[in-house]
Design a protein around this motif. Structure first.
Motif, short mmCIF file in Angstrom:
data_model
loop_
_atom_site.label_atom_id
_atom_site.label_comp_id
_atom_site.label_asym_id
_atom_site.label_seq_id
_atom_site.Cartn_x
_atom_site.Cartn_y
_atom_site.Cartn_z
N GLY A 17 -3.74 24.06 -24.73
CA GLY A 17 -5.06 23.26 -24.89
C GLY A 17 -4.85 22.03 -25.39
O GLY A 17 -3.94 21.49 -25.80
N SER A 18 -6.03 21.33 -25.38
CA SER A 18 -5.98 19.80 -25.76
C SER A 18 -5.72 19.66 -27.12
O SER A 18 -5.09 18.53 -27.49
CB SER A 18 -7.36 19.35 -25.53
N LEU A 19 -6.23 20.52 -28.05
CA LEU A 19 -5.73 20.38 -29.46
C LEU A 19 -4.07 20.41 -29.85
O LEU A 19 -3.58 19.69 -30.59
CB LEU A 19 -6.62 21.38 -30.24
N GLU A 20 -3.65 21.51 -28.98
CA GLU A 20 -2.11 21.65 -29.20
C GLU A 20 -1.55 20.50 -28.56
O GLU A 20 -0.48 19.76 -29.19
CB GLU A 20 -1.82 22.82 -28.68
N LEU A 21 -1.94 20.06 -27.30
CA LEU A 21 -1.28 18.95 -26.78
C LEU A 21 -1.41 17.51 -27.48
O LEU A 21 -0.53 16.88 -27.66
CB LEU A 21 -1.78 18.58 -25.53
N SER A 118 -7.32 27.56 -28.67
CA SER A 118 -6.82 27.69 -29.85
C SER A 118 -8.42 27.56 -30.56
O SER A 118 -8.10 28.14 -31.95
CB SER A 118 -6.00 26.64 -30.33
N HIS A 119 -9.45 26.96 -30.31
CA HIS A 119 -10.38 26.88 -31.08
C HIS A 119 -11.19 28.34 -31.24
O HIS A 119 -11.56 28.69 -32.37
CB HIS A 119 -11.45 25.91 -30.62
N VAL A 120 -11.11 29.08 -30.02
CA VAL A 120 -11.74 30.39 -29.83
C VAL A 120 -10.75 31.34 -30.83
O VAL A 120 -11.08 32.18 -31.69
CB VAL A 120 -11.74 31.06 -28.53
N PHE A 179 -19.89 35.91 -24.66
CA PHE A 179 -18.74 35.23 -24.00
C PHE A 179 -18.42 34.07 -24.94
O PHE A 179 -19.16 33.20 -25.03
CB PHE A 179 -18.99 34.66 -22.40
N LEU A 180 -17.11 33.94 -25.39
CA LEU A 180 -16.78 33.03 -26.27
C LEU A 180 -15.64 32.14 -25.84
O LEU A 180 -14.62 32.76 -25.49
CB LEU A 180 -16.31 33.58 -27.56
N ILE A 181 -16.11 30.80 -25.55
CA ILE A 181 -15.32 29.85 -24.82
C ILE A 181 -15.04 28.58 -25.73
O ILE A 181 -15.95 28.17 -26.37
CB ILE A 181 -15.71 29.65 -23.30
N GLY A 182 -13.84 27.72 -25.26
CA GLY A 182 -13.79 26.72 -25.84
C GLY A 182 -14.10 25.57 -24.83
O GLY A 182 -15.10 25.66 -24.10
N SER A 183 -13.65 24.34 -25.23
CA SER A 183 -14.25 23.12 -24.37
C SER A 183 -12.96 22.20 -24.22
O SER A 183 -12.21 22.04 -25.35
CB SER A 183 -15.63 22.78 -24.83
N ASP A 184 -12.97 21.57 -23.16
CA ASP A 184 -12.03 20.46 -23.08
C ASP A 184 -12.91 19.07 -23.20
O ASP A 184 -12.35 17.91 -23.75
CB ASP A 184 -11.01 20.47 -21.79
N ALA A 185 -13.97 18.98 -22.79
CA ALA A 185 -15.10 17.85 -22.67
C ALA A 185 -16.29 18.35 -22.76
O ALA A 185 -16.71 19.54 -22.29
CB ALA A 185 -14.86 16.90 -21.59
#
Length: 280
Positions: A17-21, A118-120, A179-185
């Motif tokens: 995911g974006s945070l890890e990258l 990773s946020h979830v 439904f629990l989801i993350g976000s990229d933007a």
């Protein structure tokens, strides 16, 4: 140069995911500093990541923070410090929002997830720390199949987890609490994330199941969704036939229930109203 090889690997990464990258890019900045990279090198590197991961707003926002440093032809150490500061701010906001979501998450809930945010994951970790019990449904998350890795993590953490194909979600709707989801933007038209999320959110919305989005201020992009966000997915199969390649999609605001960020636990429509007002 070794740092260019690492940059190439970050560009090709379709698993994390974006945070890890972002965290890995900060490590790369240290390598670039040691190699005496120029301001132009830092500018081109972050632009390469935006091109490779067009839906990941964190890289867009960091690029904005690099521009004044580029104009000043600042030393490599200044770019590294800026990247580290940005990462710390994002991590702090993730922690704050995860704590808020964990407080609100109903104990005993059956939570559906998609992809491997990773946020979830941080929300679930904090819920466990609070002594809450949670059951997890993890989709395989084609075409990258990173949901399998997420399910393995949940199982090792002691969370009762069921791995399922996206096509099996409909058969289990009666058991799903949310439904629990993350976000990229976060854009004007909705929330951008791993392809398949929008369809699942719509299915849950039809059944009046809440859809919670985890995000932070650094992921807001004040523009409409367009196909440039879609990115390029890994191939589904090695067979020699044309294959669909979108990697991200956009869930419209109408199908989202709750938006959780460092600002609080909010109705998604209120966040939408505030975002649209900010760009008018």
């Amino acid at each position: 140069m070794r740092w260019r090889q690492q940059l190439w690997l970050l560009q090709r990464d379709r698993r994390h995911g974006s945070l890890e990258l972002l965290a890995r890019f900060v490590e790369l900045c240290h390598q670039m500093e040691e190699a005496e990279a120029t301001a132009q090198d830092f500018r081109e590197s972050i632009r390469c990541l935006i091109d490779a991961h067009p839906a990941m707003a964190l890289f867009r926002r960091l690029a904005e923070r690099f521009e004044p440093l580029f104009d000043e032809q600042a030393p490599a150490s200044a770019f590294t410090a800026e990247a580290e500061q940005f990462l710390q701010e994002v991590q702090q906001h993730v922690e704050q929002s995860a704590e808020i979501a964990a407080q609100q998450l109903p104990t005993g809930a059956t939570v559906l997830t998609h992809s491997a945010s990773s946020h979830v994951r941080r929300v679930l970790e904090k819920a466990l720390q609070r002594g809450k019990t949670v059951r997890l449904f993890c989709t395989v998350s084609e075409p990258g199949r990173e949901g399998i890795r997420f399910a393995q993590w949940a199982h090792s953490a002691g969370i009762p987890v069921l791995l399922l194909a996206e096509s099996q979600v409909g058969a289990l709707l009666g058991d799903i609490t949310l439904f629990l989801i993350g976000s990229d933007a976060v854009c004007q038209d909705g929330v951008v994330h791993k392809v398949g999320t929008a369809l699942l959110a719509y299915r849950l919305w039809l059944e009046h199941r809440p859809v919670w989005v985890m995000s932070c201020a650094e992921k807001f992009v004040p523009q409409p969704w367009d196909e440039s966000f879609a990115g390029t997915a890994p191939r589904i199969s090695r067979v020699a036939v044309p294959q669909a390649r979108p990697l991200y999609d956009c869930t419209p605001w109408e199908h989202l229930s709750v938006f959780v960020s460092e600002s609080g636990f909010e109705d998604a429509q209120d966040v939408r109203t505030r975002l649209l007002a900010s760009v008018e």
